[in-house]
Write a protein that holds these residues in place. Sequence first.
Motif, PDB file in Angstrom:
ATOM      1  N   GLY B 208      -8.917 -12.866 -29.209  1.00  0.00           N
ATOM      2  CA  GLY B 208      -9.795 -12.263 -28.529  1.00  0.00           C
ATOM      3  C   GLY B 208      -9.273 -13.188 -27.007  1.00  0.00           C
ATOM      4  N   TRP B 209      -7.918 -13.028 -27.240  1.00  0.00           N
ATOM      5  CA  TRP B 209      -7.728 -13.893 -25.314  1.00  0.00           C
ATOM      6  C   TRP B 209      -6.940 -13.059 -24.846  1.00  0.00           C
ATOM      7  CZ3 TRP B 209      -6.896 -19.482 -24.217  1.00  0.00           C
ATOM      8  CH2 TRP B 209      -7.288 -20.046 -24.966  1.00  0.00           C
ATOM      9  N   GLU B 210      -6.648 -13.108 -23.432  1.00  0.00           N
ATOM     10  CA  GLU B 210      -6.141 -12.717 -22.432  1.00  0.00           C
ATOM     11  C   GLU B 210      -4.450 -12.933 -22.730  1.00  0.00           C
ATOM     12  OE1 GLU B 210      -7.657 -10.260 -20.462  1.00  0.00           O
ATOM     13  OE2 GLU B 210      -5.649  -8.812 -20.477  1.00  0.00           O
ATOM     14  N   VAL B 211      -4.016 -12.420 -22.940  1.00  0.00           N
ATOM     15  CA  VAL B 211      -2.019 -12.731 -23.352  1.00  0.00           C
ATOM     16  C   VAL B 211      -1.078 -12.524 -22.262  1.00  0.00           C
ATOM     17  CG1 VAL B 211      -0.562 -12.663 -24.540  1.00  0.00           C
ATOM     18  CG2 VAL B 211      -2.658 -12.521 -25.429  1.00  0.00           C
ATOM     19  N   PHE B 212      -0.707 -13.061 -21.638  1.00  0.00           N
ATOM     20  CA  PHE B 212       0.776 -13.105 -20.445  1.00  0.00           C
ATOM     21  C   PHE B 212       2.244 -13.722 -21.547  1.00  0.00           C
ATOM     22  CE2 PHE B 212      -3.166 -13.277 -18.410  1.00  0.00           C
ATOM     23  CZ  PHE B 212      -3.323 -12.573 -17.080  1.00  0.00           C
ATOM     24  N   GLU B 213       3.173 -13.139 -21.172  1.00  0.00           N
ATOM     25  CA  GLU B 213       3.869 -13.827 -21.864  1.00  0.00           C
ATOM     26  C   GLU B 213       5.049 -13.350 -20.474  1.00  0.00           C
ATOM     27  OE1 GLU B 213       5.576 -12.936 -26.475  1.00  0.00           O
ATOM     28  OE2 GLU B 213       5.190 -10.992 -25.107  1.00  0.00           O
ATOM     29  N   VAL B 214       6.107 -14.796 -20.096  1.00  0.00           N
ATOM     30  CA  VAL B 214       6.619 -14.713 -19.523  1.00  0.00           C
ATOM     31  C   VAL B 214       8.796 -15.611 -19.644  1.00  0.00           C
ATOM     32  CG1 VAL B 214       6.269 -17.012 -18.141  1.00  0.00           C
ATOM     33  CG2 VAL B 214       7.122 -14.979 -16.868  1.00  0.00           C
ATOM     34  N   ASP B 215       9.296 -15.733 -19.531  1.00  0.00           N
ATOM     35  CA  ASP B 215      10.298 -16.118 -19.251  1.00  0.00           C
ATOM     36  C   ASP B 215       9.375 -17.902 -18.749  1.00  0.00           C
ATOM     37  OD1 ASP B 215      12.379 -17.784 -18.943  1.00  0.00           O
ATOM     38  OD2 ASP B 215      14.169 -16.555 -18.498  1.00  0.00           O
ATOM     39  N   GLY B 216       9.579 -19.079 -19.037  1.00  0.00           N
ATOM     40  CA  GLY B 216       9.411 -20.477 -18.679  1.00  0.00           C
ATOM     41  C   GLY B 216      10.619 -20.986 -17.769  1.00  0.00           C
ATOM     42  N   HIS B 217      11.146 -20.000 -17.757  1.00  0.00           N
ATOM     43  CA  HIS B 217      12.799 -21.184 -16.837  1.00  0.00           C
ATOM     44  C   HIS B 217      12.779 -19.891 -15.264  1.00  0.00           C
ATOM     45  CE1 HIS B 217      13.294 -24.108 -19.356  1.00  0.00           C
ATOM     46  NE2 HIS B 217      14.152 -23.304 -20.181  1.00  0.00           N
ATOM     47  N   ASP B 218      12.381 -18.448 -15.639  1.00  0.00           N
ATOM     48  CA  ASP B 218      12.810 -18.139 -14.443  1.00  0.00           C
ATOM     49  C   ASP B 218      10.974 -18.570 -13.487  1.00  0.00           C
ATOM     50  OD1 ASP B 218      12.854 -15.793 -12.749  1.00  0.00           O
ATOM     51  OD2 ASP B 218      12.975 -14.090 -13.901  1.00  0.00           O
ATOM     52  N   ILE B 219      11.479 -18.772 -12.343  1.00  0.00           N
ATOM     53  CA  ILE B 219      10.251 -19.403 -11.572  1.00  0.00           C
ATOM     54  C   ILE B 219       9.203 -18.338 -10.639  1.00  0.00           C
ATOM     55  CG2 ILE B 219       9.901 -20.325  -9.181  1.00  0.00           C
ATOM     56  CD1 ILE B 219      11.187 -23.242 -10.523  1.00  0.00           C
ATOM     57  N   GLU B 220      10.700 -17.219 -10.098  1.00  0.00           N
ATOM     58  CA  GLU B 220      10.190 -15.823  -9.886  1.00  0.00           C
ATOM     59  C   GLU B 220       8.860 -15.358 -10.766  1.00  0.00           C
ATOM     60  OE1 GLU B 220      13.518 -13.532  -8.465  1.00  0.00           O
ATOM     61  OE2 GLU B 220      12.287 -12.481  -6.881  1.00  0.00           O
ATOM     62  N   GLN B 221       9.373 -15.214 -11.959  1.00  0.00           N
ATOM     63  CA  GLN B 221       8.378 -14.672 -12.466  1.00  0.00           C
ATOM     64  C   GLN B 221       7.157 -14.877 -13.426  1.00  0.00           C
ATOM     65  OE1 GLN B 221       8.406 -11.234 -13.139  1.00  0.00           O
ATOM     66  NE2 GLN B 221      10.914 -11.366 -11.911  1.00  0.00           N
ATOM     67  N   LEU B 222       7.435 -16.746 -13.590  1.00  0.00           N
ATOM     68  CA  LEU B 222       6.219 -17.750 -14.181  1.00  0.00           C
ATOM     69  C   LEU B 222       5.554 -18.141 -12.870  1.00  0.00           C
ATOM     70  CD1 LEU B 222       6.367 -20.068 -15.677  1.00  0.00           C
ATOM     71  CD2 LEU B 222       7.234 -21.240 -15.170  1.00  0.00           C
ATOM     72  N   HIS B 223       5.958 -18.303 -11.651  1.00  0.00           N
ATOM     73  CA  HIS B 223       5.071 -18.732 -11.058  1.00  0.00           C
ATOM     74  C   HIS B 223       3.249 -17.308 -10.424  1.00  0.00           C
ATOM     75  CE1 HIS B 223       2.761 -19.380  -6.836  1.00  0.00           C
ATOM     76  NE2 HIS B 223       2.749 -20.450  -7.713  1.00  0.00           N
ATOM     77  N   PRO B 224       4.256 -16.106 -10.572  1.00  0.00           N
ATOM     78  CA  PRO B 224       3.237 -15.184 -10.205  1.00  0.00           C
ATOM     79  C   PRO B 224       1.924 -15.261 -11.539  1.00  0.00           C
ATOM     80  CG  PRO B 224       5.364 -14.589 -10.551  1.00  0.00           C
ATOM     81  CD  PRO B 224       5.829 -15.676 -10.521  1.00  0.00           C
ATOM     82  N   THR B 225       2.925 -14.795 -12.259  1.00  0.00           N
ATOM     83  CA  THR B 225       1.893 -15.279 -14.154  1.00  0.00           C
ATOM     84  C   THR B 225       1.162 -15.772 -14.500  1.00  0.00           C
ATOM     85  OG1 THR B 225       4.058 -13.760 -15.307  1.00  0.00           O
ATOM     86  CG2 THR B 225       2.774 -14.639 -16.582  1.00  0.00           C
ATOM     87  N   LEU B 226       1.560 -16.978 -13.560  1.00  0.00           N
ATOM     88  CA  LEU B 226       0.962 -18.569 -14.004  1.00  0.00           C
ATOM     89  C   LEU B 226      -1.036 -18.307 -13.017  1.00  0.00           C
ATOM     90  CD1 LEU B 226       3.109 -22.015 -14.377  1.00  0.00           C
ATOM     91  CD2 LEU B 226       1.450 -20.779 -16.433  1.00  0.00           C
ATOM     92  N   ALA B 227      -0.035 -18.357 -11.800  1.00  0.00           N
ATOM     93  CA  ALA B 227      -0.838 -17.474 -10.749  1.00  0.00           C
ATOM     94  C   ALA B 227      -2.135 -16.257 -11.436  1.00  0.00           C
ATOM     95  CB  ALA B 227      -0.561 -16.866  -9.241  1.00  0.00           C
ATOM     96  N   GLN B 228      -2.107 -15.305 -11.601  1.00  0.00           N
ATOM     97  CA  GLN B 228      -2.058 -14.105 -12.031  1.00  0.00           C
ATOM     98  C   GLN B 228      -3.151 -14.667 -13.472  1.00  0.00           C
ATOM     99  OE1 GLN B 228      -0.581 -10.672 -13.245  1.00  0.00           O
ATOM    100  NE2 GLN B 228      -2.023  -9.795 -14.153  1.00  0.00           N
ATOM    101  N   ALA B 229      -2.544 -15.313 -14.515  1.00  0.00           N
ATOM    102  CA  ALA B 229      -3.975 -16.299 -15.381  1.00  0.00           C
ATOM    103  C   ALA B 229      -4.801 -17.215 -14.427  1.00  0.00           C
ATOM    104  CB  ALA B 229      -2.536 -16.018 -16.288  1.00  0.00           C
ATOM    105  N   LYS B 230      -4.381 -17.279 -14.309  1.00  0.00           N
ATOM    106  CA  LYS B 230      -5.178 -19.137 -13.647  1.00  0.00           C
ATOM    107  C   LYS B 230      -6.399 -18.044 -12.857  1.00  0.00           C
ATOM    108  CE  LYS B 230      -5.321 -22.782 -11.000  1.00  0.00           C
ATOM    109  NZ  LYS B 230      -6.420 -23.066  -9.719  1.00  0.00           N
ATOM    110  N   SER B 231      -6.542 -17.270 -12.192  1.00  0.00           N
ATOM    111  CA  SER B 231      -7.090 -16.389 -11.193  1.00  0.00           C
ATOM    112  C   SER B 231      -8.334 -16.061 -12.122  1.00  0.00           C
ATOM    113  CB  SER B 231      -6.579 -16.240  -9.887  1.00  0.00           C
ATOM    114  OG  SER B 231      -5.744 -15.517 -10.900  1.00  0.00           O
TER     115      SER B 231
END
Lengths: 313, 281
Positions: B208-231
């Motif tokens: 029952g979780w909203e799941v995001f997957e991302v390359d944890g070293h690719d800041i270009e992908q990681l930052h927007p993913t974290l931003a989207q998940a957080k908000s």
Amino acid sequence: MGLEKKTMRDALLDGIYQKMKEDKKIFFLTADFGAPVLDKIRAEFPKRCINVSIAEQNLINVATGLALEGYTVFAYAIAPFITMRCYEQVRVNLAILSEIRELNVNLIGVGAGFSYDMSGPTHQAFEDLAIMRLLPNVEVFCPAEWNTAAALLDHALASKKPKYFRFDSKPQPGLYEGPVPLKTGFAELKKGQGTCLIATGYPVHVALKAAAQLSSEGNEVGVVDFFGLKTFDPDALAALMGRYRQIISLEETFVGKGGLDSLLLYFANERGIPVKIKVLGVPENYRFEIASRDELHEQRGMGLSQILAAARR
Amino acid sequence: MANQLSPQKLEQLKAKAQWVWNQTLLLHKRAPETRVASSLSDVETFVCLYYGDLLQYDPKNPRWEGRDRFVISKGHGSISMYPILADCGFFPLEELERICTAGSFLGGIPDPIIPGYETINGSLGHGLGVASGMALGQKNKGDDRDVLVLVGDGELSEGSNWEAIMFAAHHGLDNLTLIIDDNGIGMLDLSVNILNWTPIKAKLDTFGWEVFEVDGHDIEQLHPTLAQAKSQRKGKPKVVIAKTIKGRGTSIENHPLSHILMVKADEVDRLVDQDGALQWG
């Protein structure tokens, strides 16, 4: 206050229910463990009464998170489970973290000692008193009756520390018609000469029976209800112990393993109090016999007859 | 993707990640008992949160009521937080020189005496449950502040995490964001060889979780993913599975025993040059 029979949990939970009406910073968590008064709390405060399910580790962790957000938290489960299933959570998140952060988490464990007499060793708690007393920053209360449990409410709200309340599962008669001396940590229910029975929890009632029997034989022994095992007044305890020649400790915990007996022996040694101390408790093994609580006490060498024998020697 | 970083911000974050990577190795050189491999897999996550405007914090008042709560469950693997907290002003940079020496508050496993740390860390399997309690408390206050929690993949073997995973979903804690630093290695072996809990994405989705997957070293992908998940607030807790490399950029990179291996001082000297230039990737 009163002398009638009542469960400790109902006495405390009734008070919590009243407080939750006016104080919105109180949460009540249960690990799927009930009580008649809890039904009222659940119905009236569904957002602040959370059943975390049979998950004691999460019970402690969620309680910690809520306490970090400034809430007073009561967490409720059967005694062996709320202490031993999640002991490391209690140690890390309550005992250690409360060195730095204020954490008012009150653990209510029901089923002290043999009180689930028909349920066997999984549901009986002989270790909890010692292991909770061991933890720095955690207050430990083991009342013998419901007036003490009710009196703990104001202390629970005022003292912003983790606490363990070790409650009996069965209704017990009240022992106090006046205020319970919570700050002293113990009460001398009957003054005696020579011998004093110092008991914690249900054995206080057995001690009173023993004292009545001994009194009929002309032997006036003292009886002490010792409920505040971390927060007692040491000078008052030293004065009390100094008035007796012999002390017999009574507890539904493993004997000589860090419970009340260890407290008294260490204390007498530290203070240099010249008193003989005999200890009565549960021998160090697990047994599966089904019997009434008083019969179990006799089987394990801590029953009424053994108390009388110890006091007569 | 929304919340795309500007090229300037991306370069700034990459430069910060490089600086933090360097500083983490220098800390390890000073205190070889620190868990360096685990502390290198989450560098970019910390950088995105602290320098990428994802986390509300006040270094002068670490317990500011309006802050976002960030719980670091994988305590040993967060030595890379030390330079960030110092750089952000939680404590003086000079403190980094004193790591694991008498009188310093910077130990091999971080404790909450360090300004900026919310909880006690290092004993695994605690952070997510505590964070769930914080998130519930925030909801009850009506503040709805974000609570983020970093958990290592090896730590997921702790059953307490799964108690919390079910709890957070049941209570719809959509102000809670779990970040899994999925470096794939435990203490003694690859995680899948120790206890294979894969596929983690499907499991968390089912729970029952909203799941995001991302390359944890690719800041270009990681930052927007974290931003989207957080908000995101859709009545479900969120999890970002950050695929990472343990010991990244060092000789112990991806070694099954990297958790307990050290990077030797002469290697640190080779890797971290005087002007802090990027030596890996």
